[in-house]
Design a protein around this motif. Structure first.
Motif, PDB file in Angstrom:
ATOM      1  N   MET A 171      41.056  38.011  40.786  1.00  0.00           N
ATOM      2  CA  MET A 171      41.698  38.940  39.842  1.00  0.00           C
ATOM      3  C   MET A 171      41.059  40.328  39.881  1.00  0.00           C
ATOM      4  SD  MET A 171      44.243  37.371  38.511  1.00  0.00           S
ATOM      5  CE  MET A 171      44.694  38.548  37.225  1.00  0.00           C
ATOM      6  N   GLY A 172      39.837  40.414  40.455  1.00  0.00           N
ATOM      7  CA  GLY A 172      39.152  41.701  40.508  1.00  0.00           C
ATOM      8  C   GLY A 172      38.601  42.115  39.154  1.00  0.00           C
ATOM      9  N   ALA A 173      38.229  41.116  38.335  1.00  0.00           N
ATOM     10  CA  ALA A 173      37.705  41.384  36.992  1.00  0.00           C
ATOM     11  C   ALA A 173      36.184  41.449  37.028  1.00  0.00           C
ATOM     12  CB  ALA A 173      38.161  40.302  36.016  1.00  0.00           C
ATOM     13  N   ALA A 174      35.619  42.512  36.449  1.00  0.00           N
ATOM     14  CA  ALA A 174      34.163  42.684  36.436  1.00  0.00           C
ATOM     15  C   ALA A 174      33.506  41.884  35.315  1.00  0.00           C
ATOM     16  CB  ALA A 174      33.808  44.160  36.289  1.00  0.00           C
ATOM     17  N   ASN A 175      34.271  41.597  34.263  1.00  0.00           N
ATOM     18  CA  ASN A 175      33.717  40.860  33.132  1.00  0.00           C
ATOM     19  C   ASN A 175      34.838  40.159  32.371  1.00  0.00           C
ATOM     20  OD1 ASN A 175      34.910  42.914  31.386  1.00  0.00           O
ATOM     21  ND2 ASN A 175      33.182  44.217  31.981  1.00  0.00           N
ATOM     22  N   LEU A 176      34.453  39.413  31.338  1.00  0.00           N
ATOM     23  CA  LEU A 176      35.427  38.633  30.577  1.00  0.00           C
ATOM     24  C   LEU A 176      36.456  39.523  29.868  1.00  0.00           C
ATOM     25  CD1 LEU A 176      36.455  35.935  29.508  1.00  0.00           C
ATOM     26  CD2 LEU A 176      34.756  36.082  27.665  1.00  0.00           C
ATOM     27  N   ALA A 177      35.991  40.662  29.327  1.00  0.00           N
ATOM     28  CA  ALA A 177      36.906  41.572  28.625  1.00  0.00           C
ATOM     29  C   ALA A 177      38.016  42.050  29.561  1.00  0.00           C
ATOM     30  CB  ALA A 177      36.138  42.765  28.063  1.00  0.00           C
ATOM     31  N   GLU A 178      37.658  42.382  30.802  1.00  0.00           N
ATOM     32  CA  GLU A 178      38.666  42.818  31.784  1.00  0.00           C
ATOM     33  C   GLU A 178      39.645  41.693  32.078  1.00  0.00           C
ATOM     34  OE1 GLU A 178      37.564  44.594  35.481  1.00  0.00           O
ATOM     35  OE2 GLU A 178      36.419  46.206  34.538  1.00  0.00           O
ATOM     36  N   LEU A 179      39.122  40.477  32.183  1.00  0.00           N
ATOM     37  CA  LEU A 179      39.975  39.325  32.492  1.00  0.00           C
ATOM     38  C   LEU A 179      40.957  39.076  31.349  1.00  0.00           C
ATOM     39  CD1 LEU A 179      40.356  37.180  34.745  1.00  0.00           C
ATOM     40  CD2 LEU A 179      39.004  35.621  33.315  1.00  0.00           C
ATOM     41  N   VAL A 180      40.486  39.230  30.108  1.00  0.00           N
ATOM     42  CA  VAL A 180      41.357  39.048  28.939  1.00  0.00           C
ATOM     43  C   VAL A 180      42.491  40.089  28.979  1.00  0.00           C
ATOM     44  CG1 VAL A 180      41.501  39.233  26.429  1.00  0.00           C
ATOM     45  CG2 VAL A 180      39.605  37.978  27.482  1.00  0.00           C
ATOM     46  N   ASN A 181      42.164  41.341  29.283  1.00  0.00           N
ATOM     47  CA  ASN A 181      43.183  42.397  29.378  1.00  0.00           C
ATOM     48  C   ASN A 181      44.176  42.108  30.498  1.00  0.00           C
ATOM     49  OD1 ASN A 181      42.236  43.960  27.250  1.00  0.00           O
ATOM     50  ND2 ASN A 181      40.808  45.094  28.541  1.00  0.00           N
ATOM     51  N   MET A 182      43.665  41.600  31.620  1.00  0.00           N
ATOM     52  CA  MET A 182      44.542  41.264  32.738  1.00  0.00           C
ATOM     53  C   MET A 182      45.482  40.122  32.370  1.00  0.00           C
ATOM     54  SD  MET A 182      41.949  41.513  35.987  1.00  0.00           S
ATOM     55  CE  MET A 182      41.412  43.088  36.641  1.00  0.00           C
TER      56      MET A 182
END
Length: 200
Positions: free
Chosen positions: A183-194
């Protein structure tokens, strides 16, 4: 990205005046005398904004706007109206137009409103492009990775996910690592937004 101001007006003198004004301001312009011609020649990948007359022979400006919307062509629409068209212009704004201006329009105001509409178009396309990229990444996840991602963004720990999915915590960690990477997420917050962006 190359942007175009599409002028759709049945009055040749108005088209010429608007075109000259906007080209002098350094903007790309394309003119059409009626809605049918504009829609027939418009490619869906074009970018910019539409300066649209309300009262025209053939298709009205409102009909052109509705057709653009149905096609998914999201370039901002600015309506140019005569004095008697104000109630129609209000309807146009309610249907998604970003602005309406009364004829004759003041040059400096028109250029300013057009620039604002072009900025809106760019902003929307960047956001839309980002969402598409996220959705494409999400589509490449395996069924199990999507399952794990859903549990991760809901706030469960690896141990809780392992119990729920009846797999080992180590396996959950492996899937989670794959999800973050794909997903290219740096952290959990980014993953939640994605996850929110792709409806996961």
């Amino acid at each position: 990205m190359s942007q175009t101001v599409f002028i759709v007006d049945d009055d040749a003198a108005i088209r010429d005046a608007l075109s000259q004004l906007l080209e002098t301001a350094g903007l790309g312009v394309e003119c059409h005398a009626d809605g049918d011609t504009f829609l027939a020649t418009l490619a869906d990948d074009r970018s910019g904004c539409v300066l649209l007359d309300i009262a025209m022979p053939g298709m009205s400006g409102l009909q052109v706007q509705a057709t653009l919307k149905a096609r998914g062509f999201a370039a901002p629409v600015i309506f140019l109206t005569g004095h008697g068209d104000i109630p129609l212009a209000v309807r146009a704004v309610q249907a998604g137009a970003v602005d309406f201006l009364e004829k004759p329009v003041q040059g400096a105001m028109l250029v300013e409103r057009v620039r604002r509409a072009l900025a809106l178009d760019l902003e929307w396309r960047q956001t839309h492009g980002r969402t598409q990229a996220i959705q494409q990444r999400y589509a490449r996840l395996s069924a199990r990775e999507r399952e794990v991602m859903g549990e991760v963004v809901s706030g469960l720990t690896c141990k809780e996910i392992a119990q729920k999915l009846r797999i080992s915590p180590r396996t959950v960690e492996v899937h989670r690592t794959h999800v973050m990477h794909k997903m290219g997420a740096a952290n959990l917050a980014e993953l939640v937004n994605m996850a929110s962006a792709c409806g996961a």
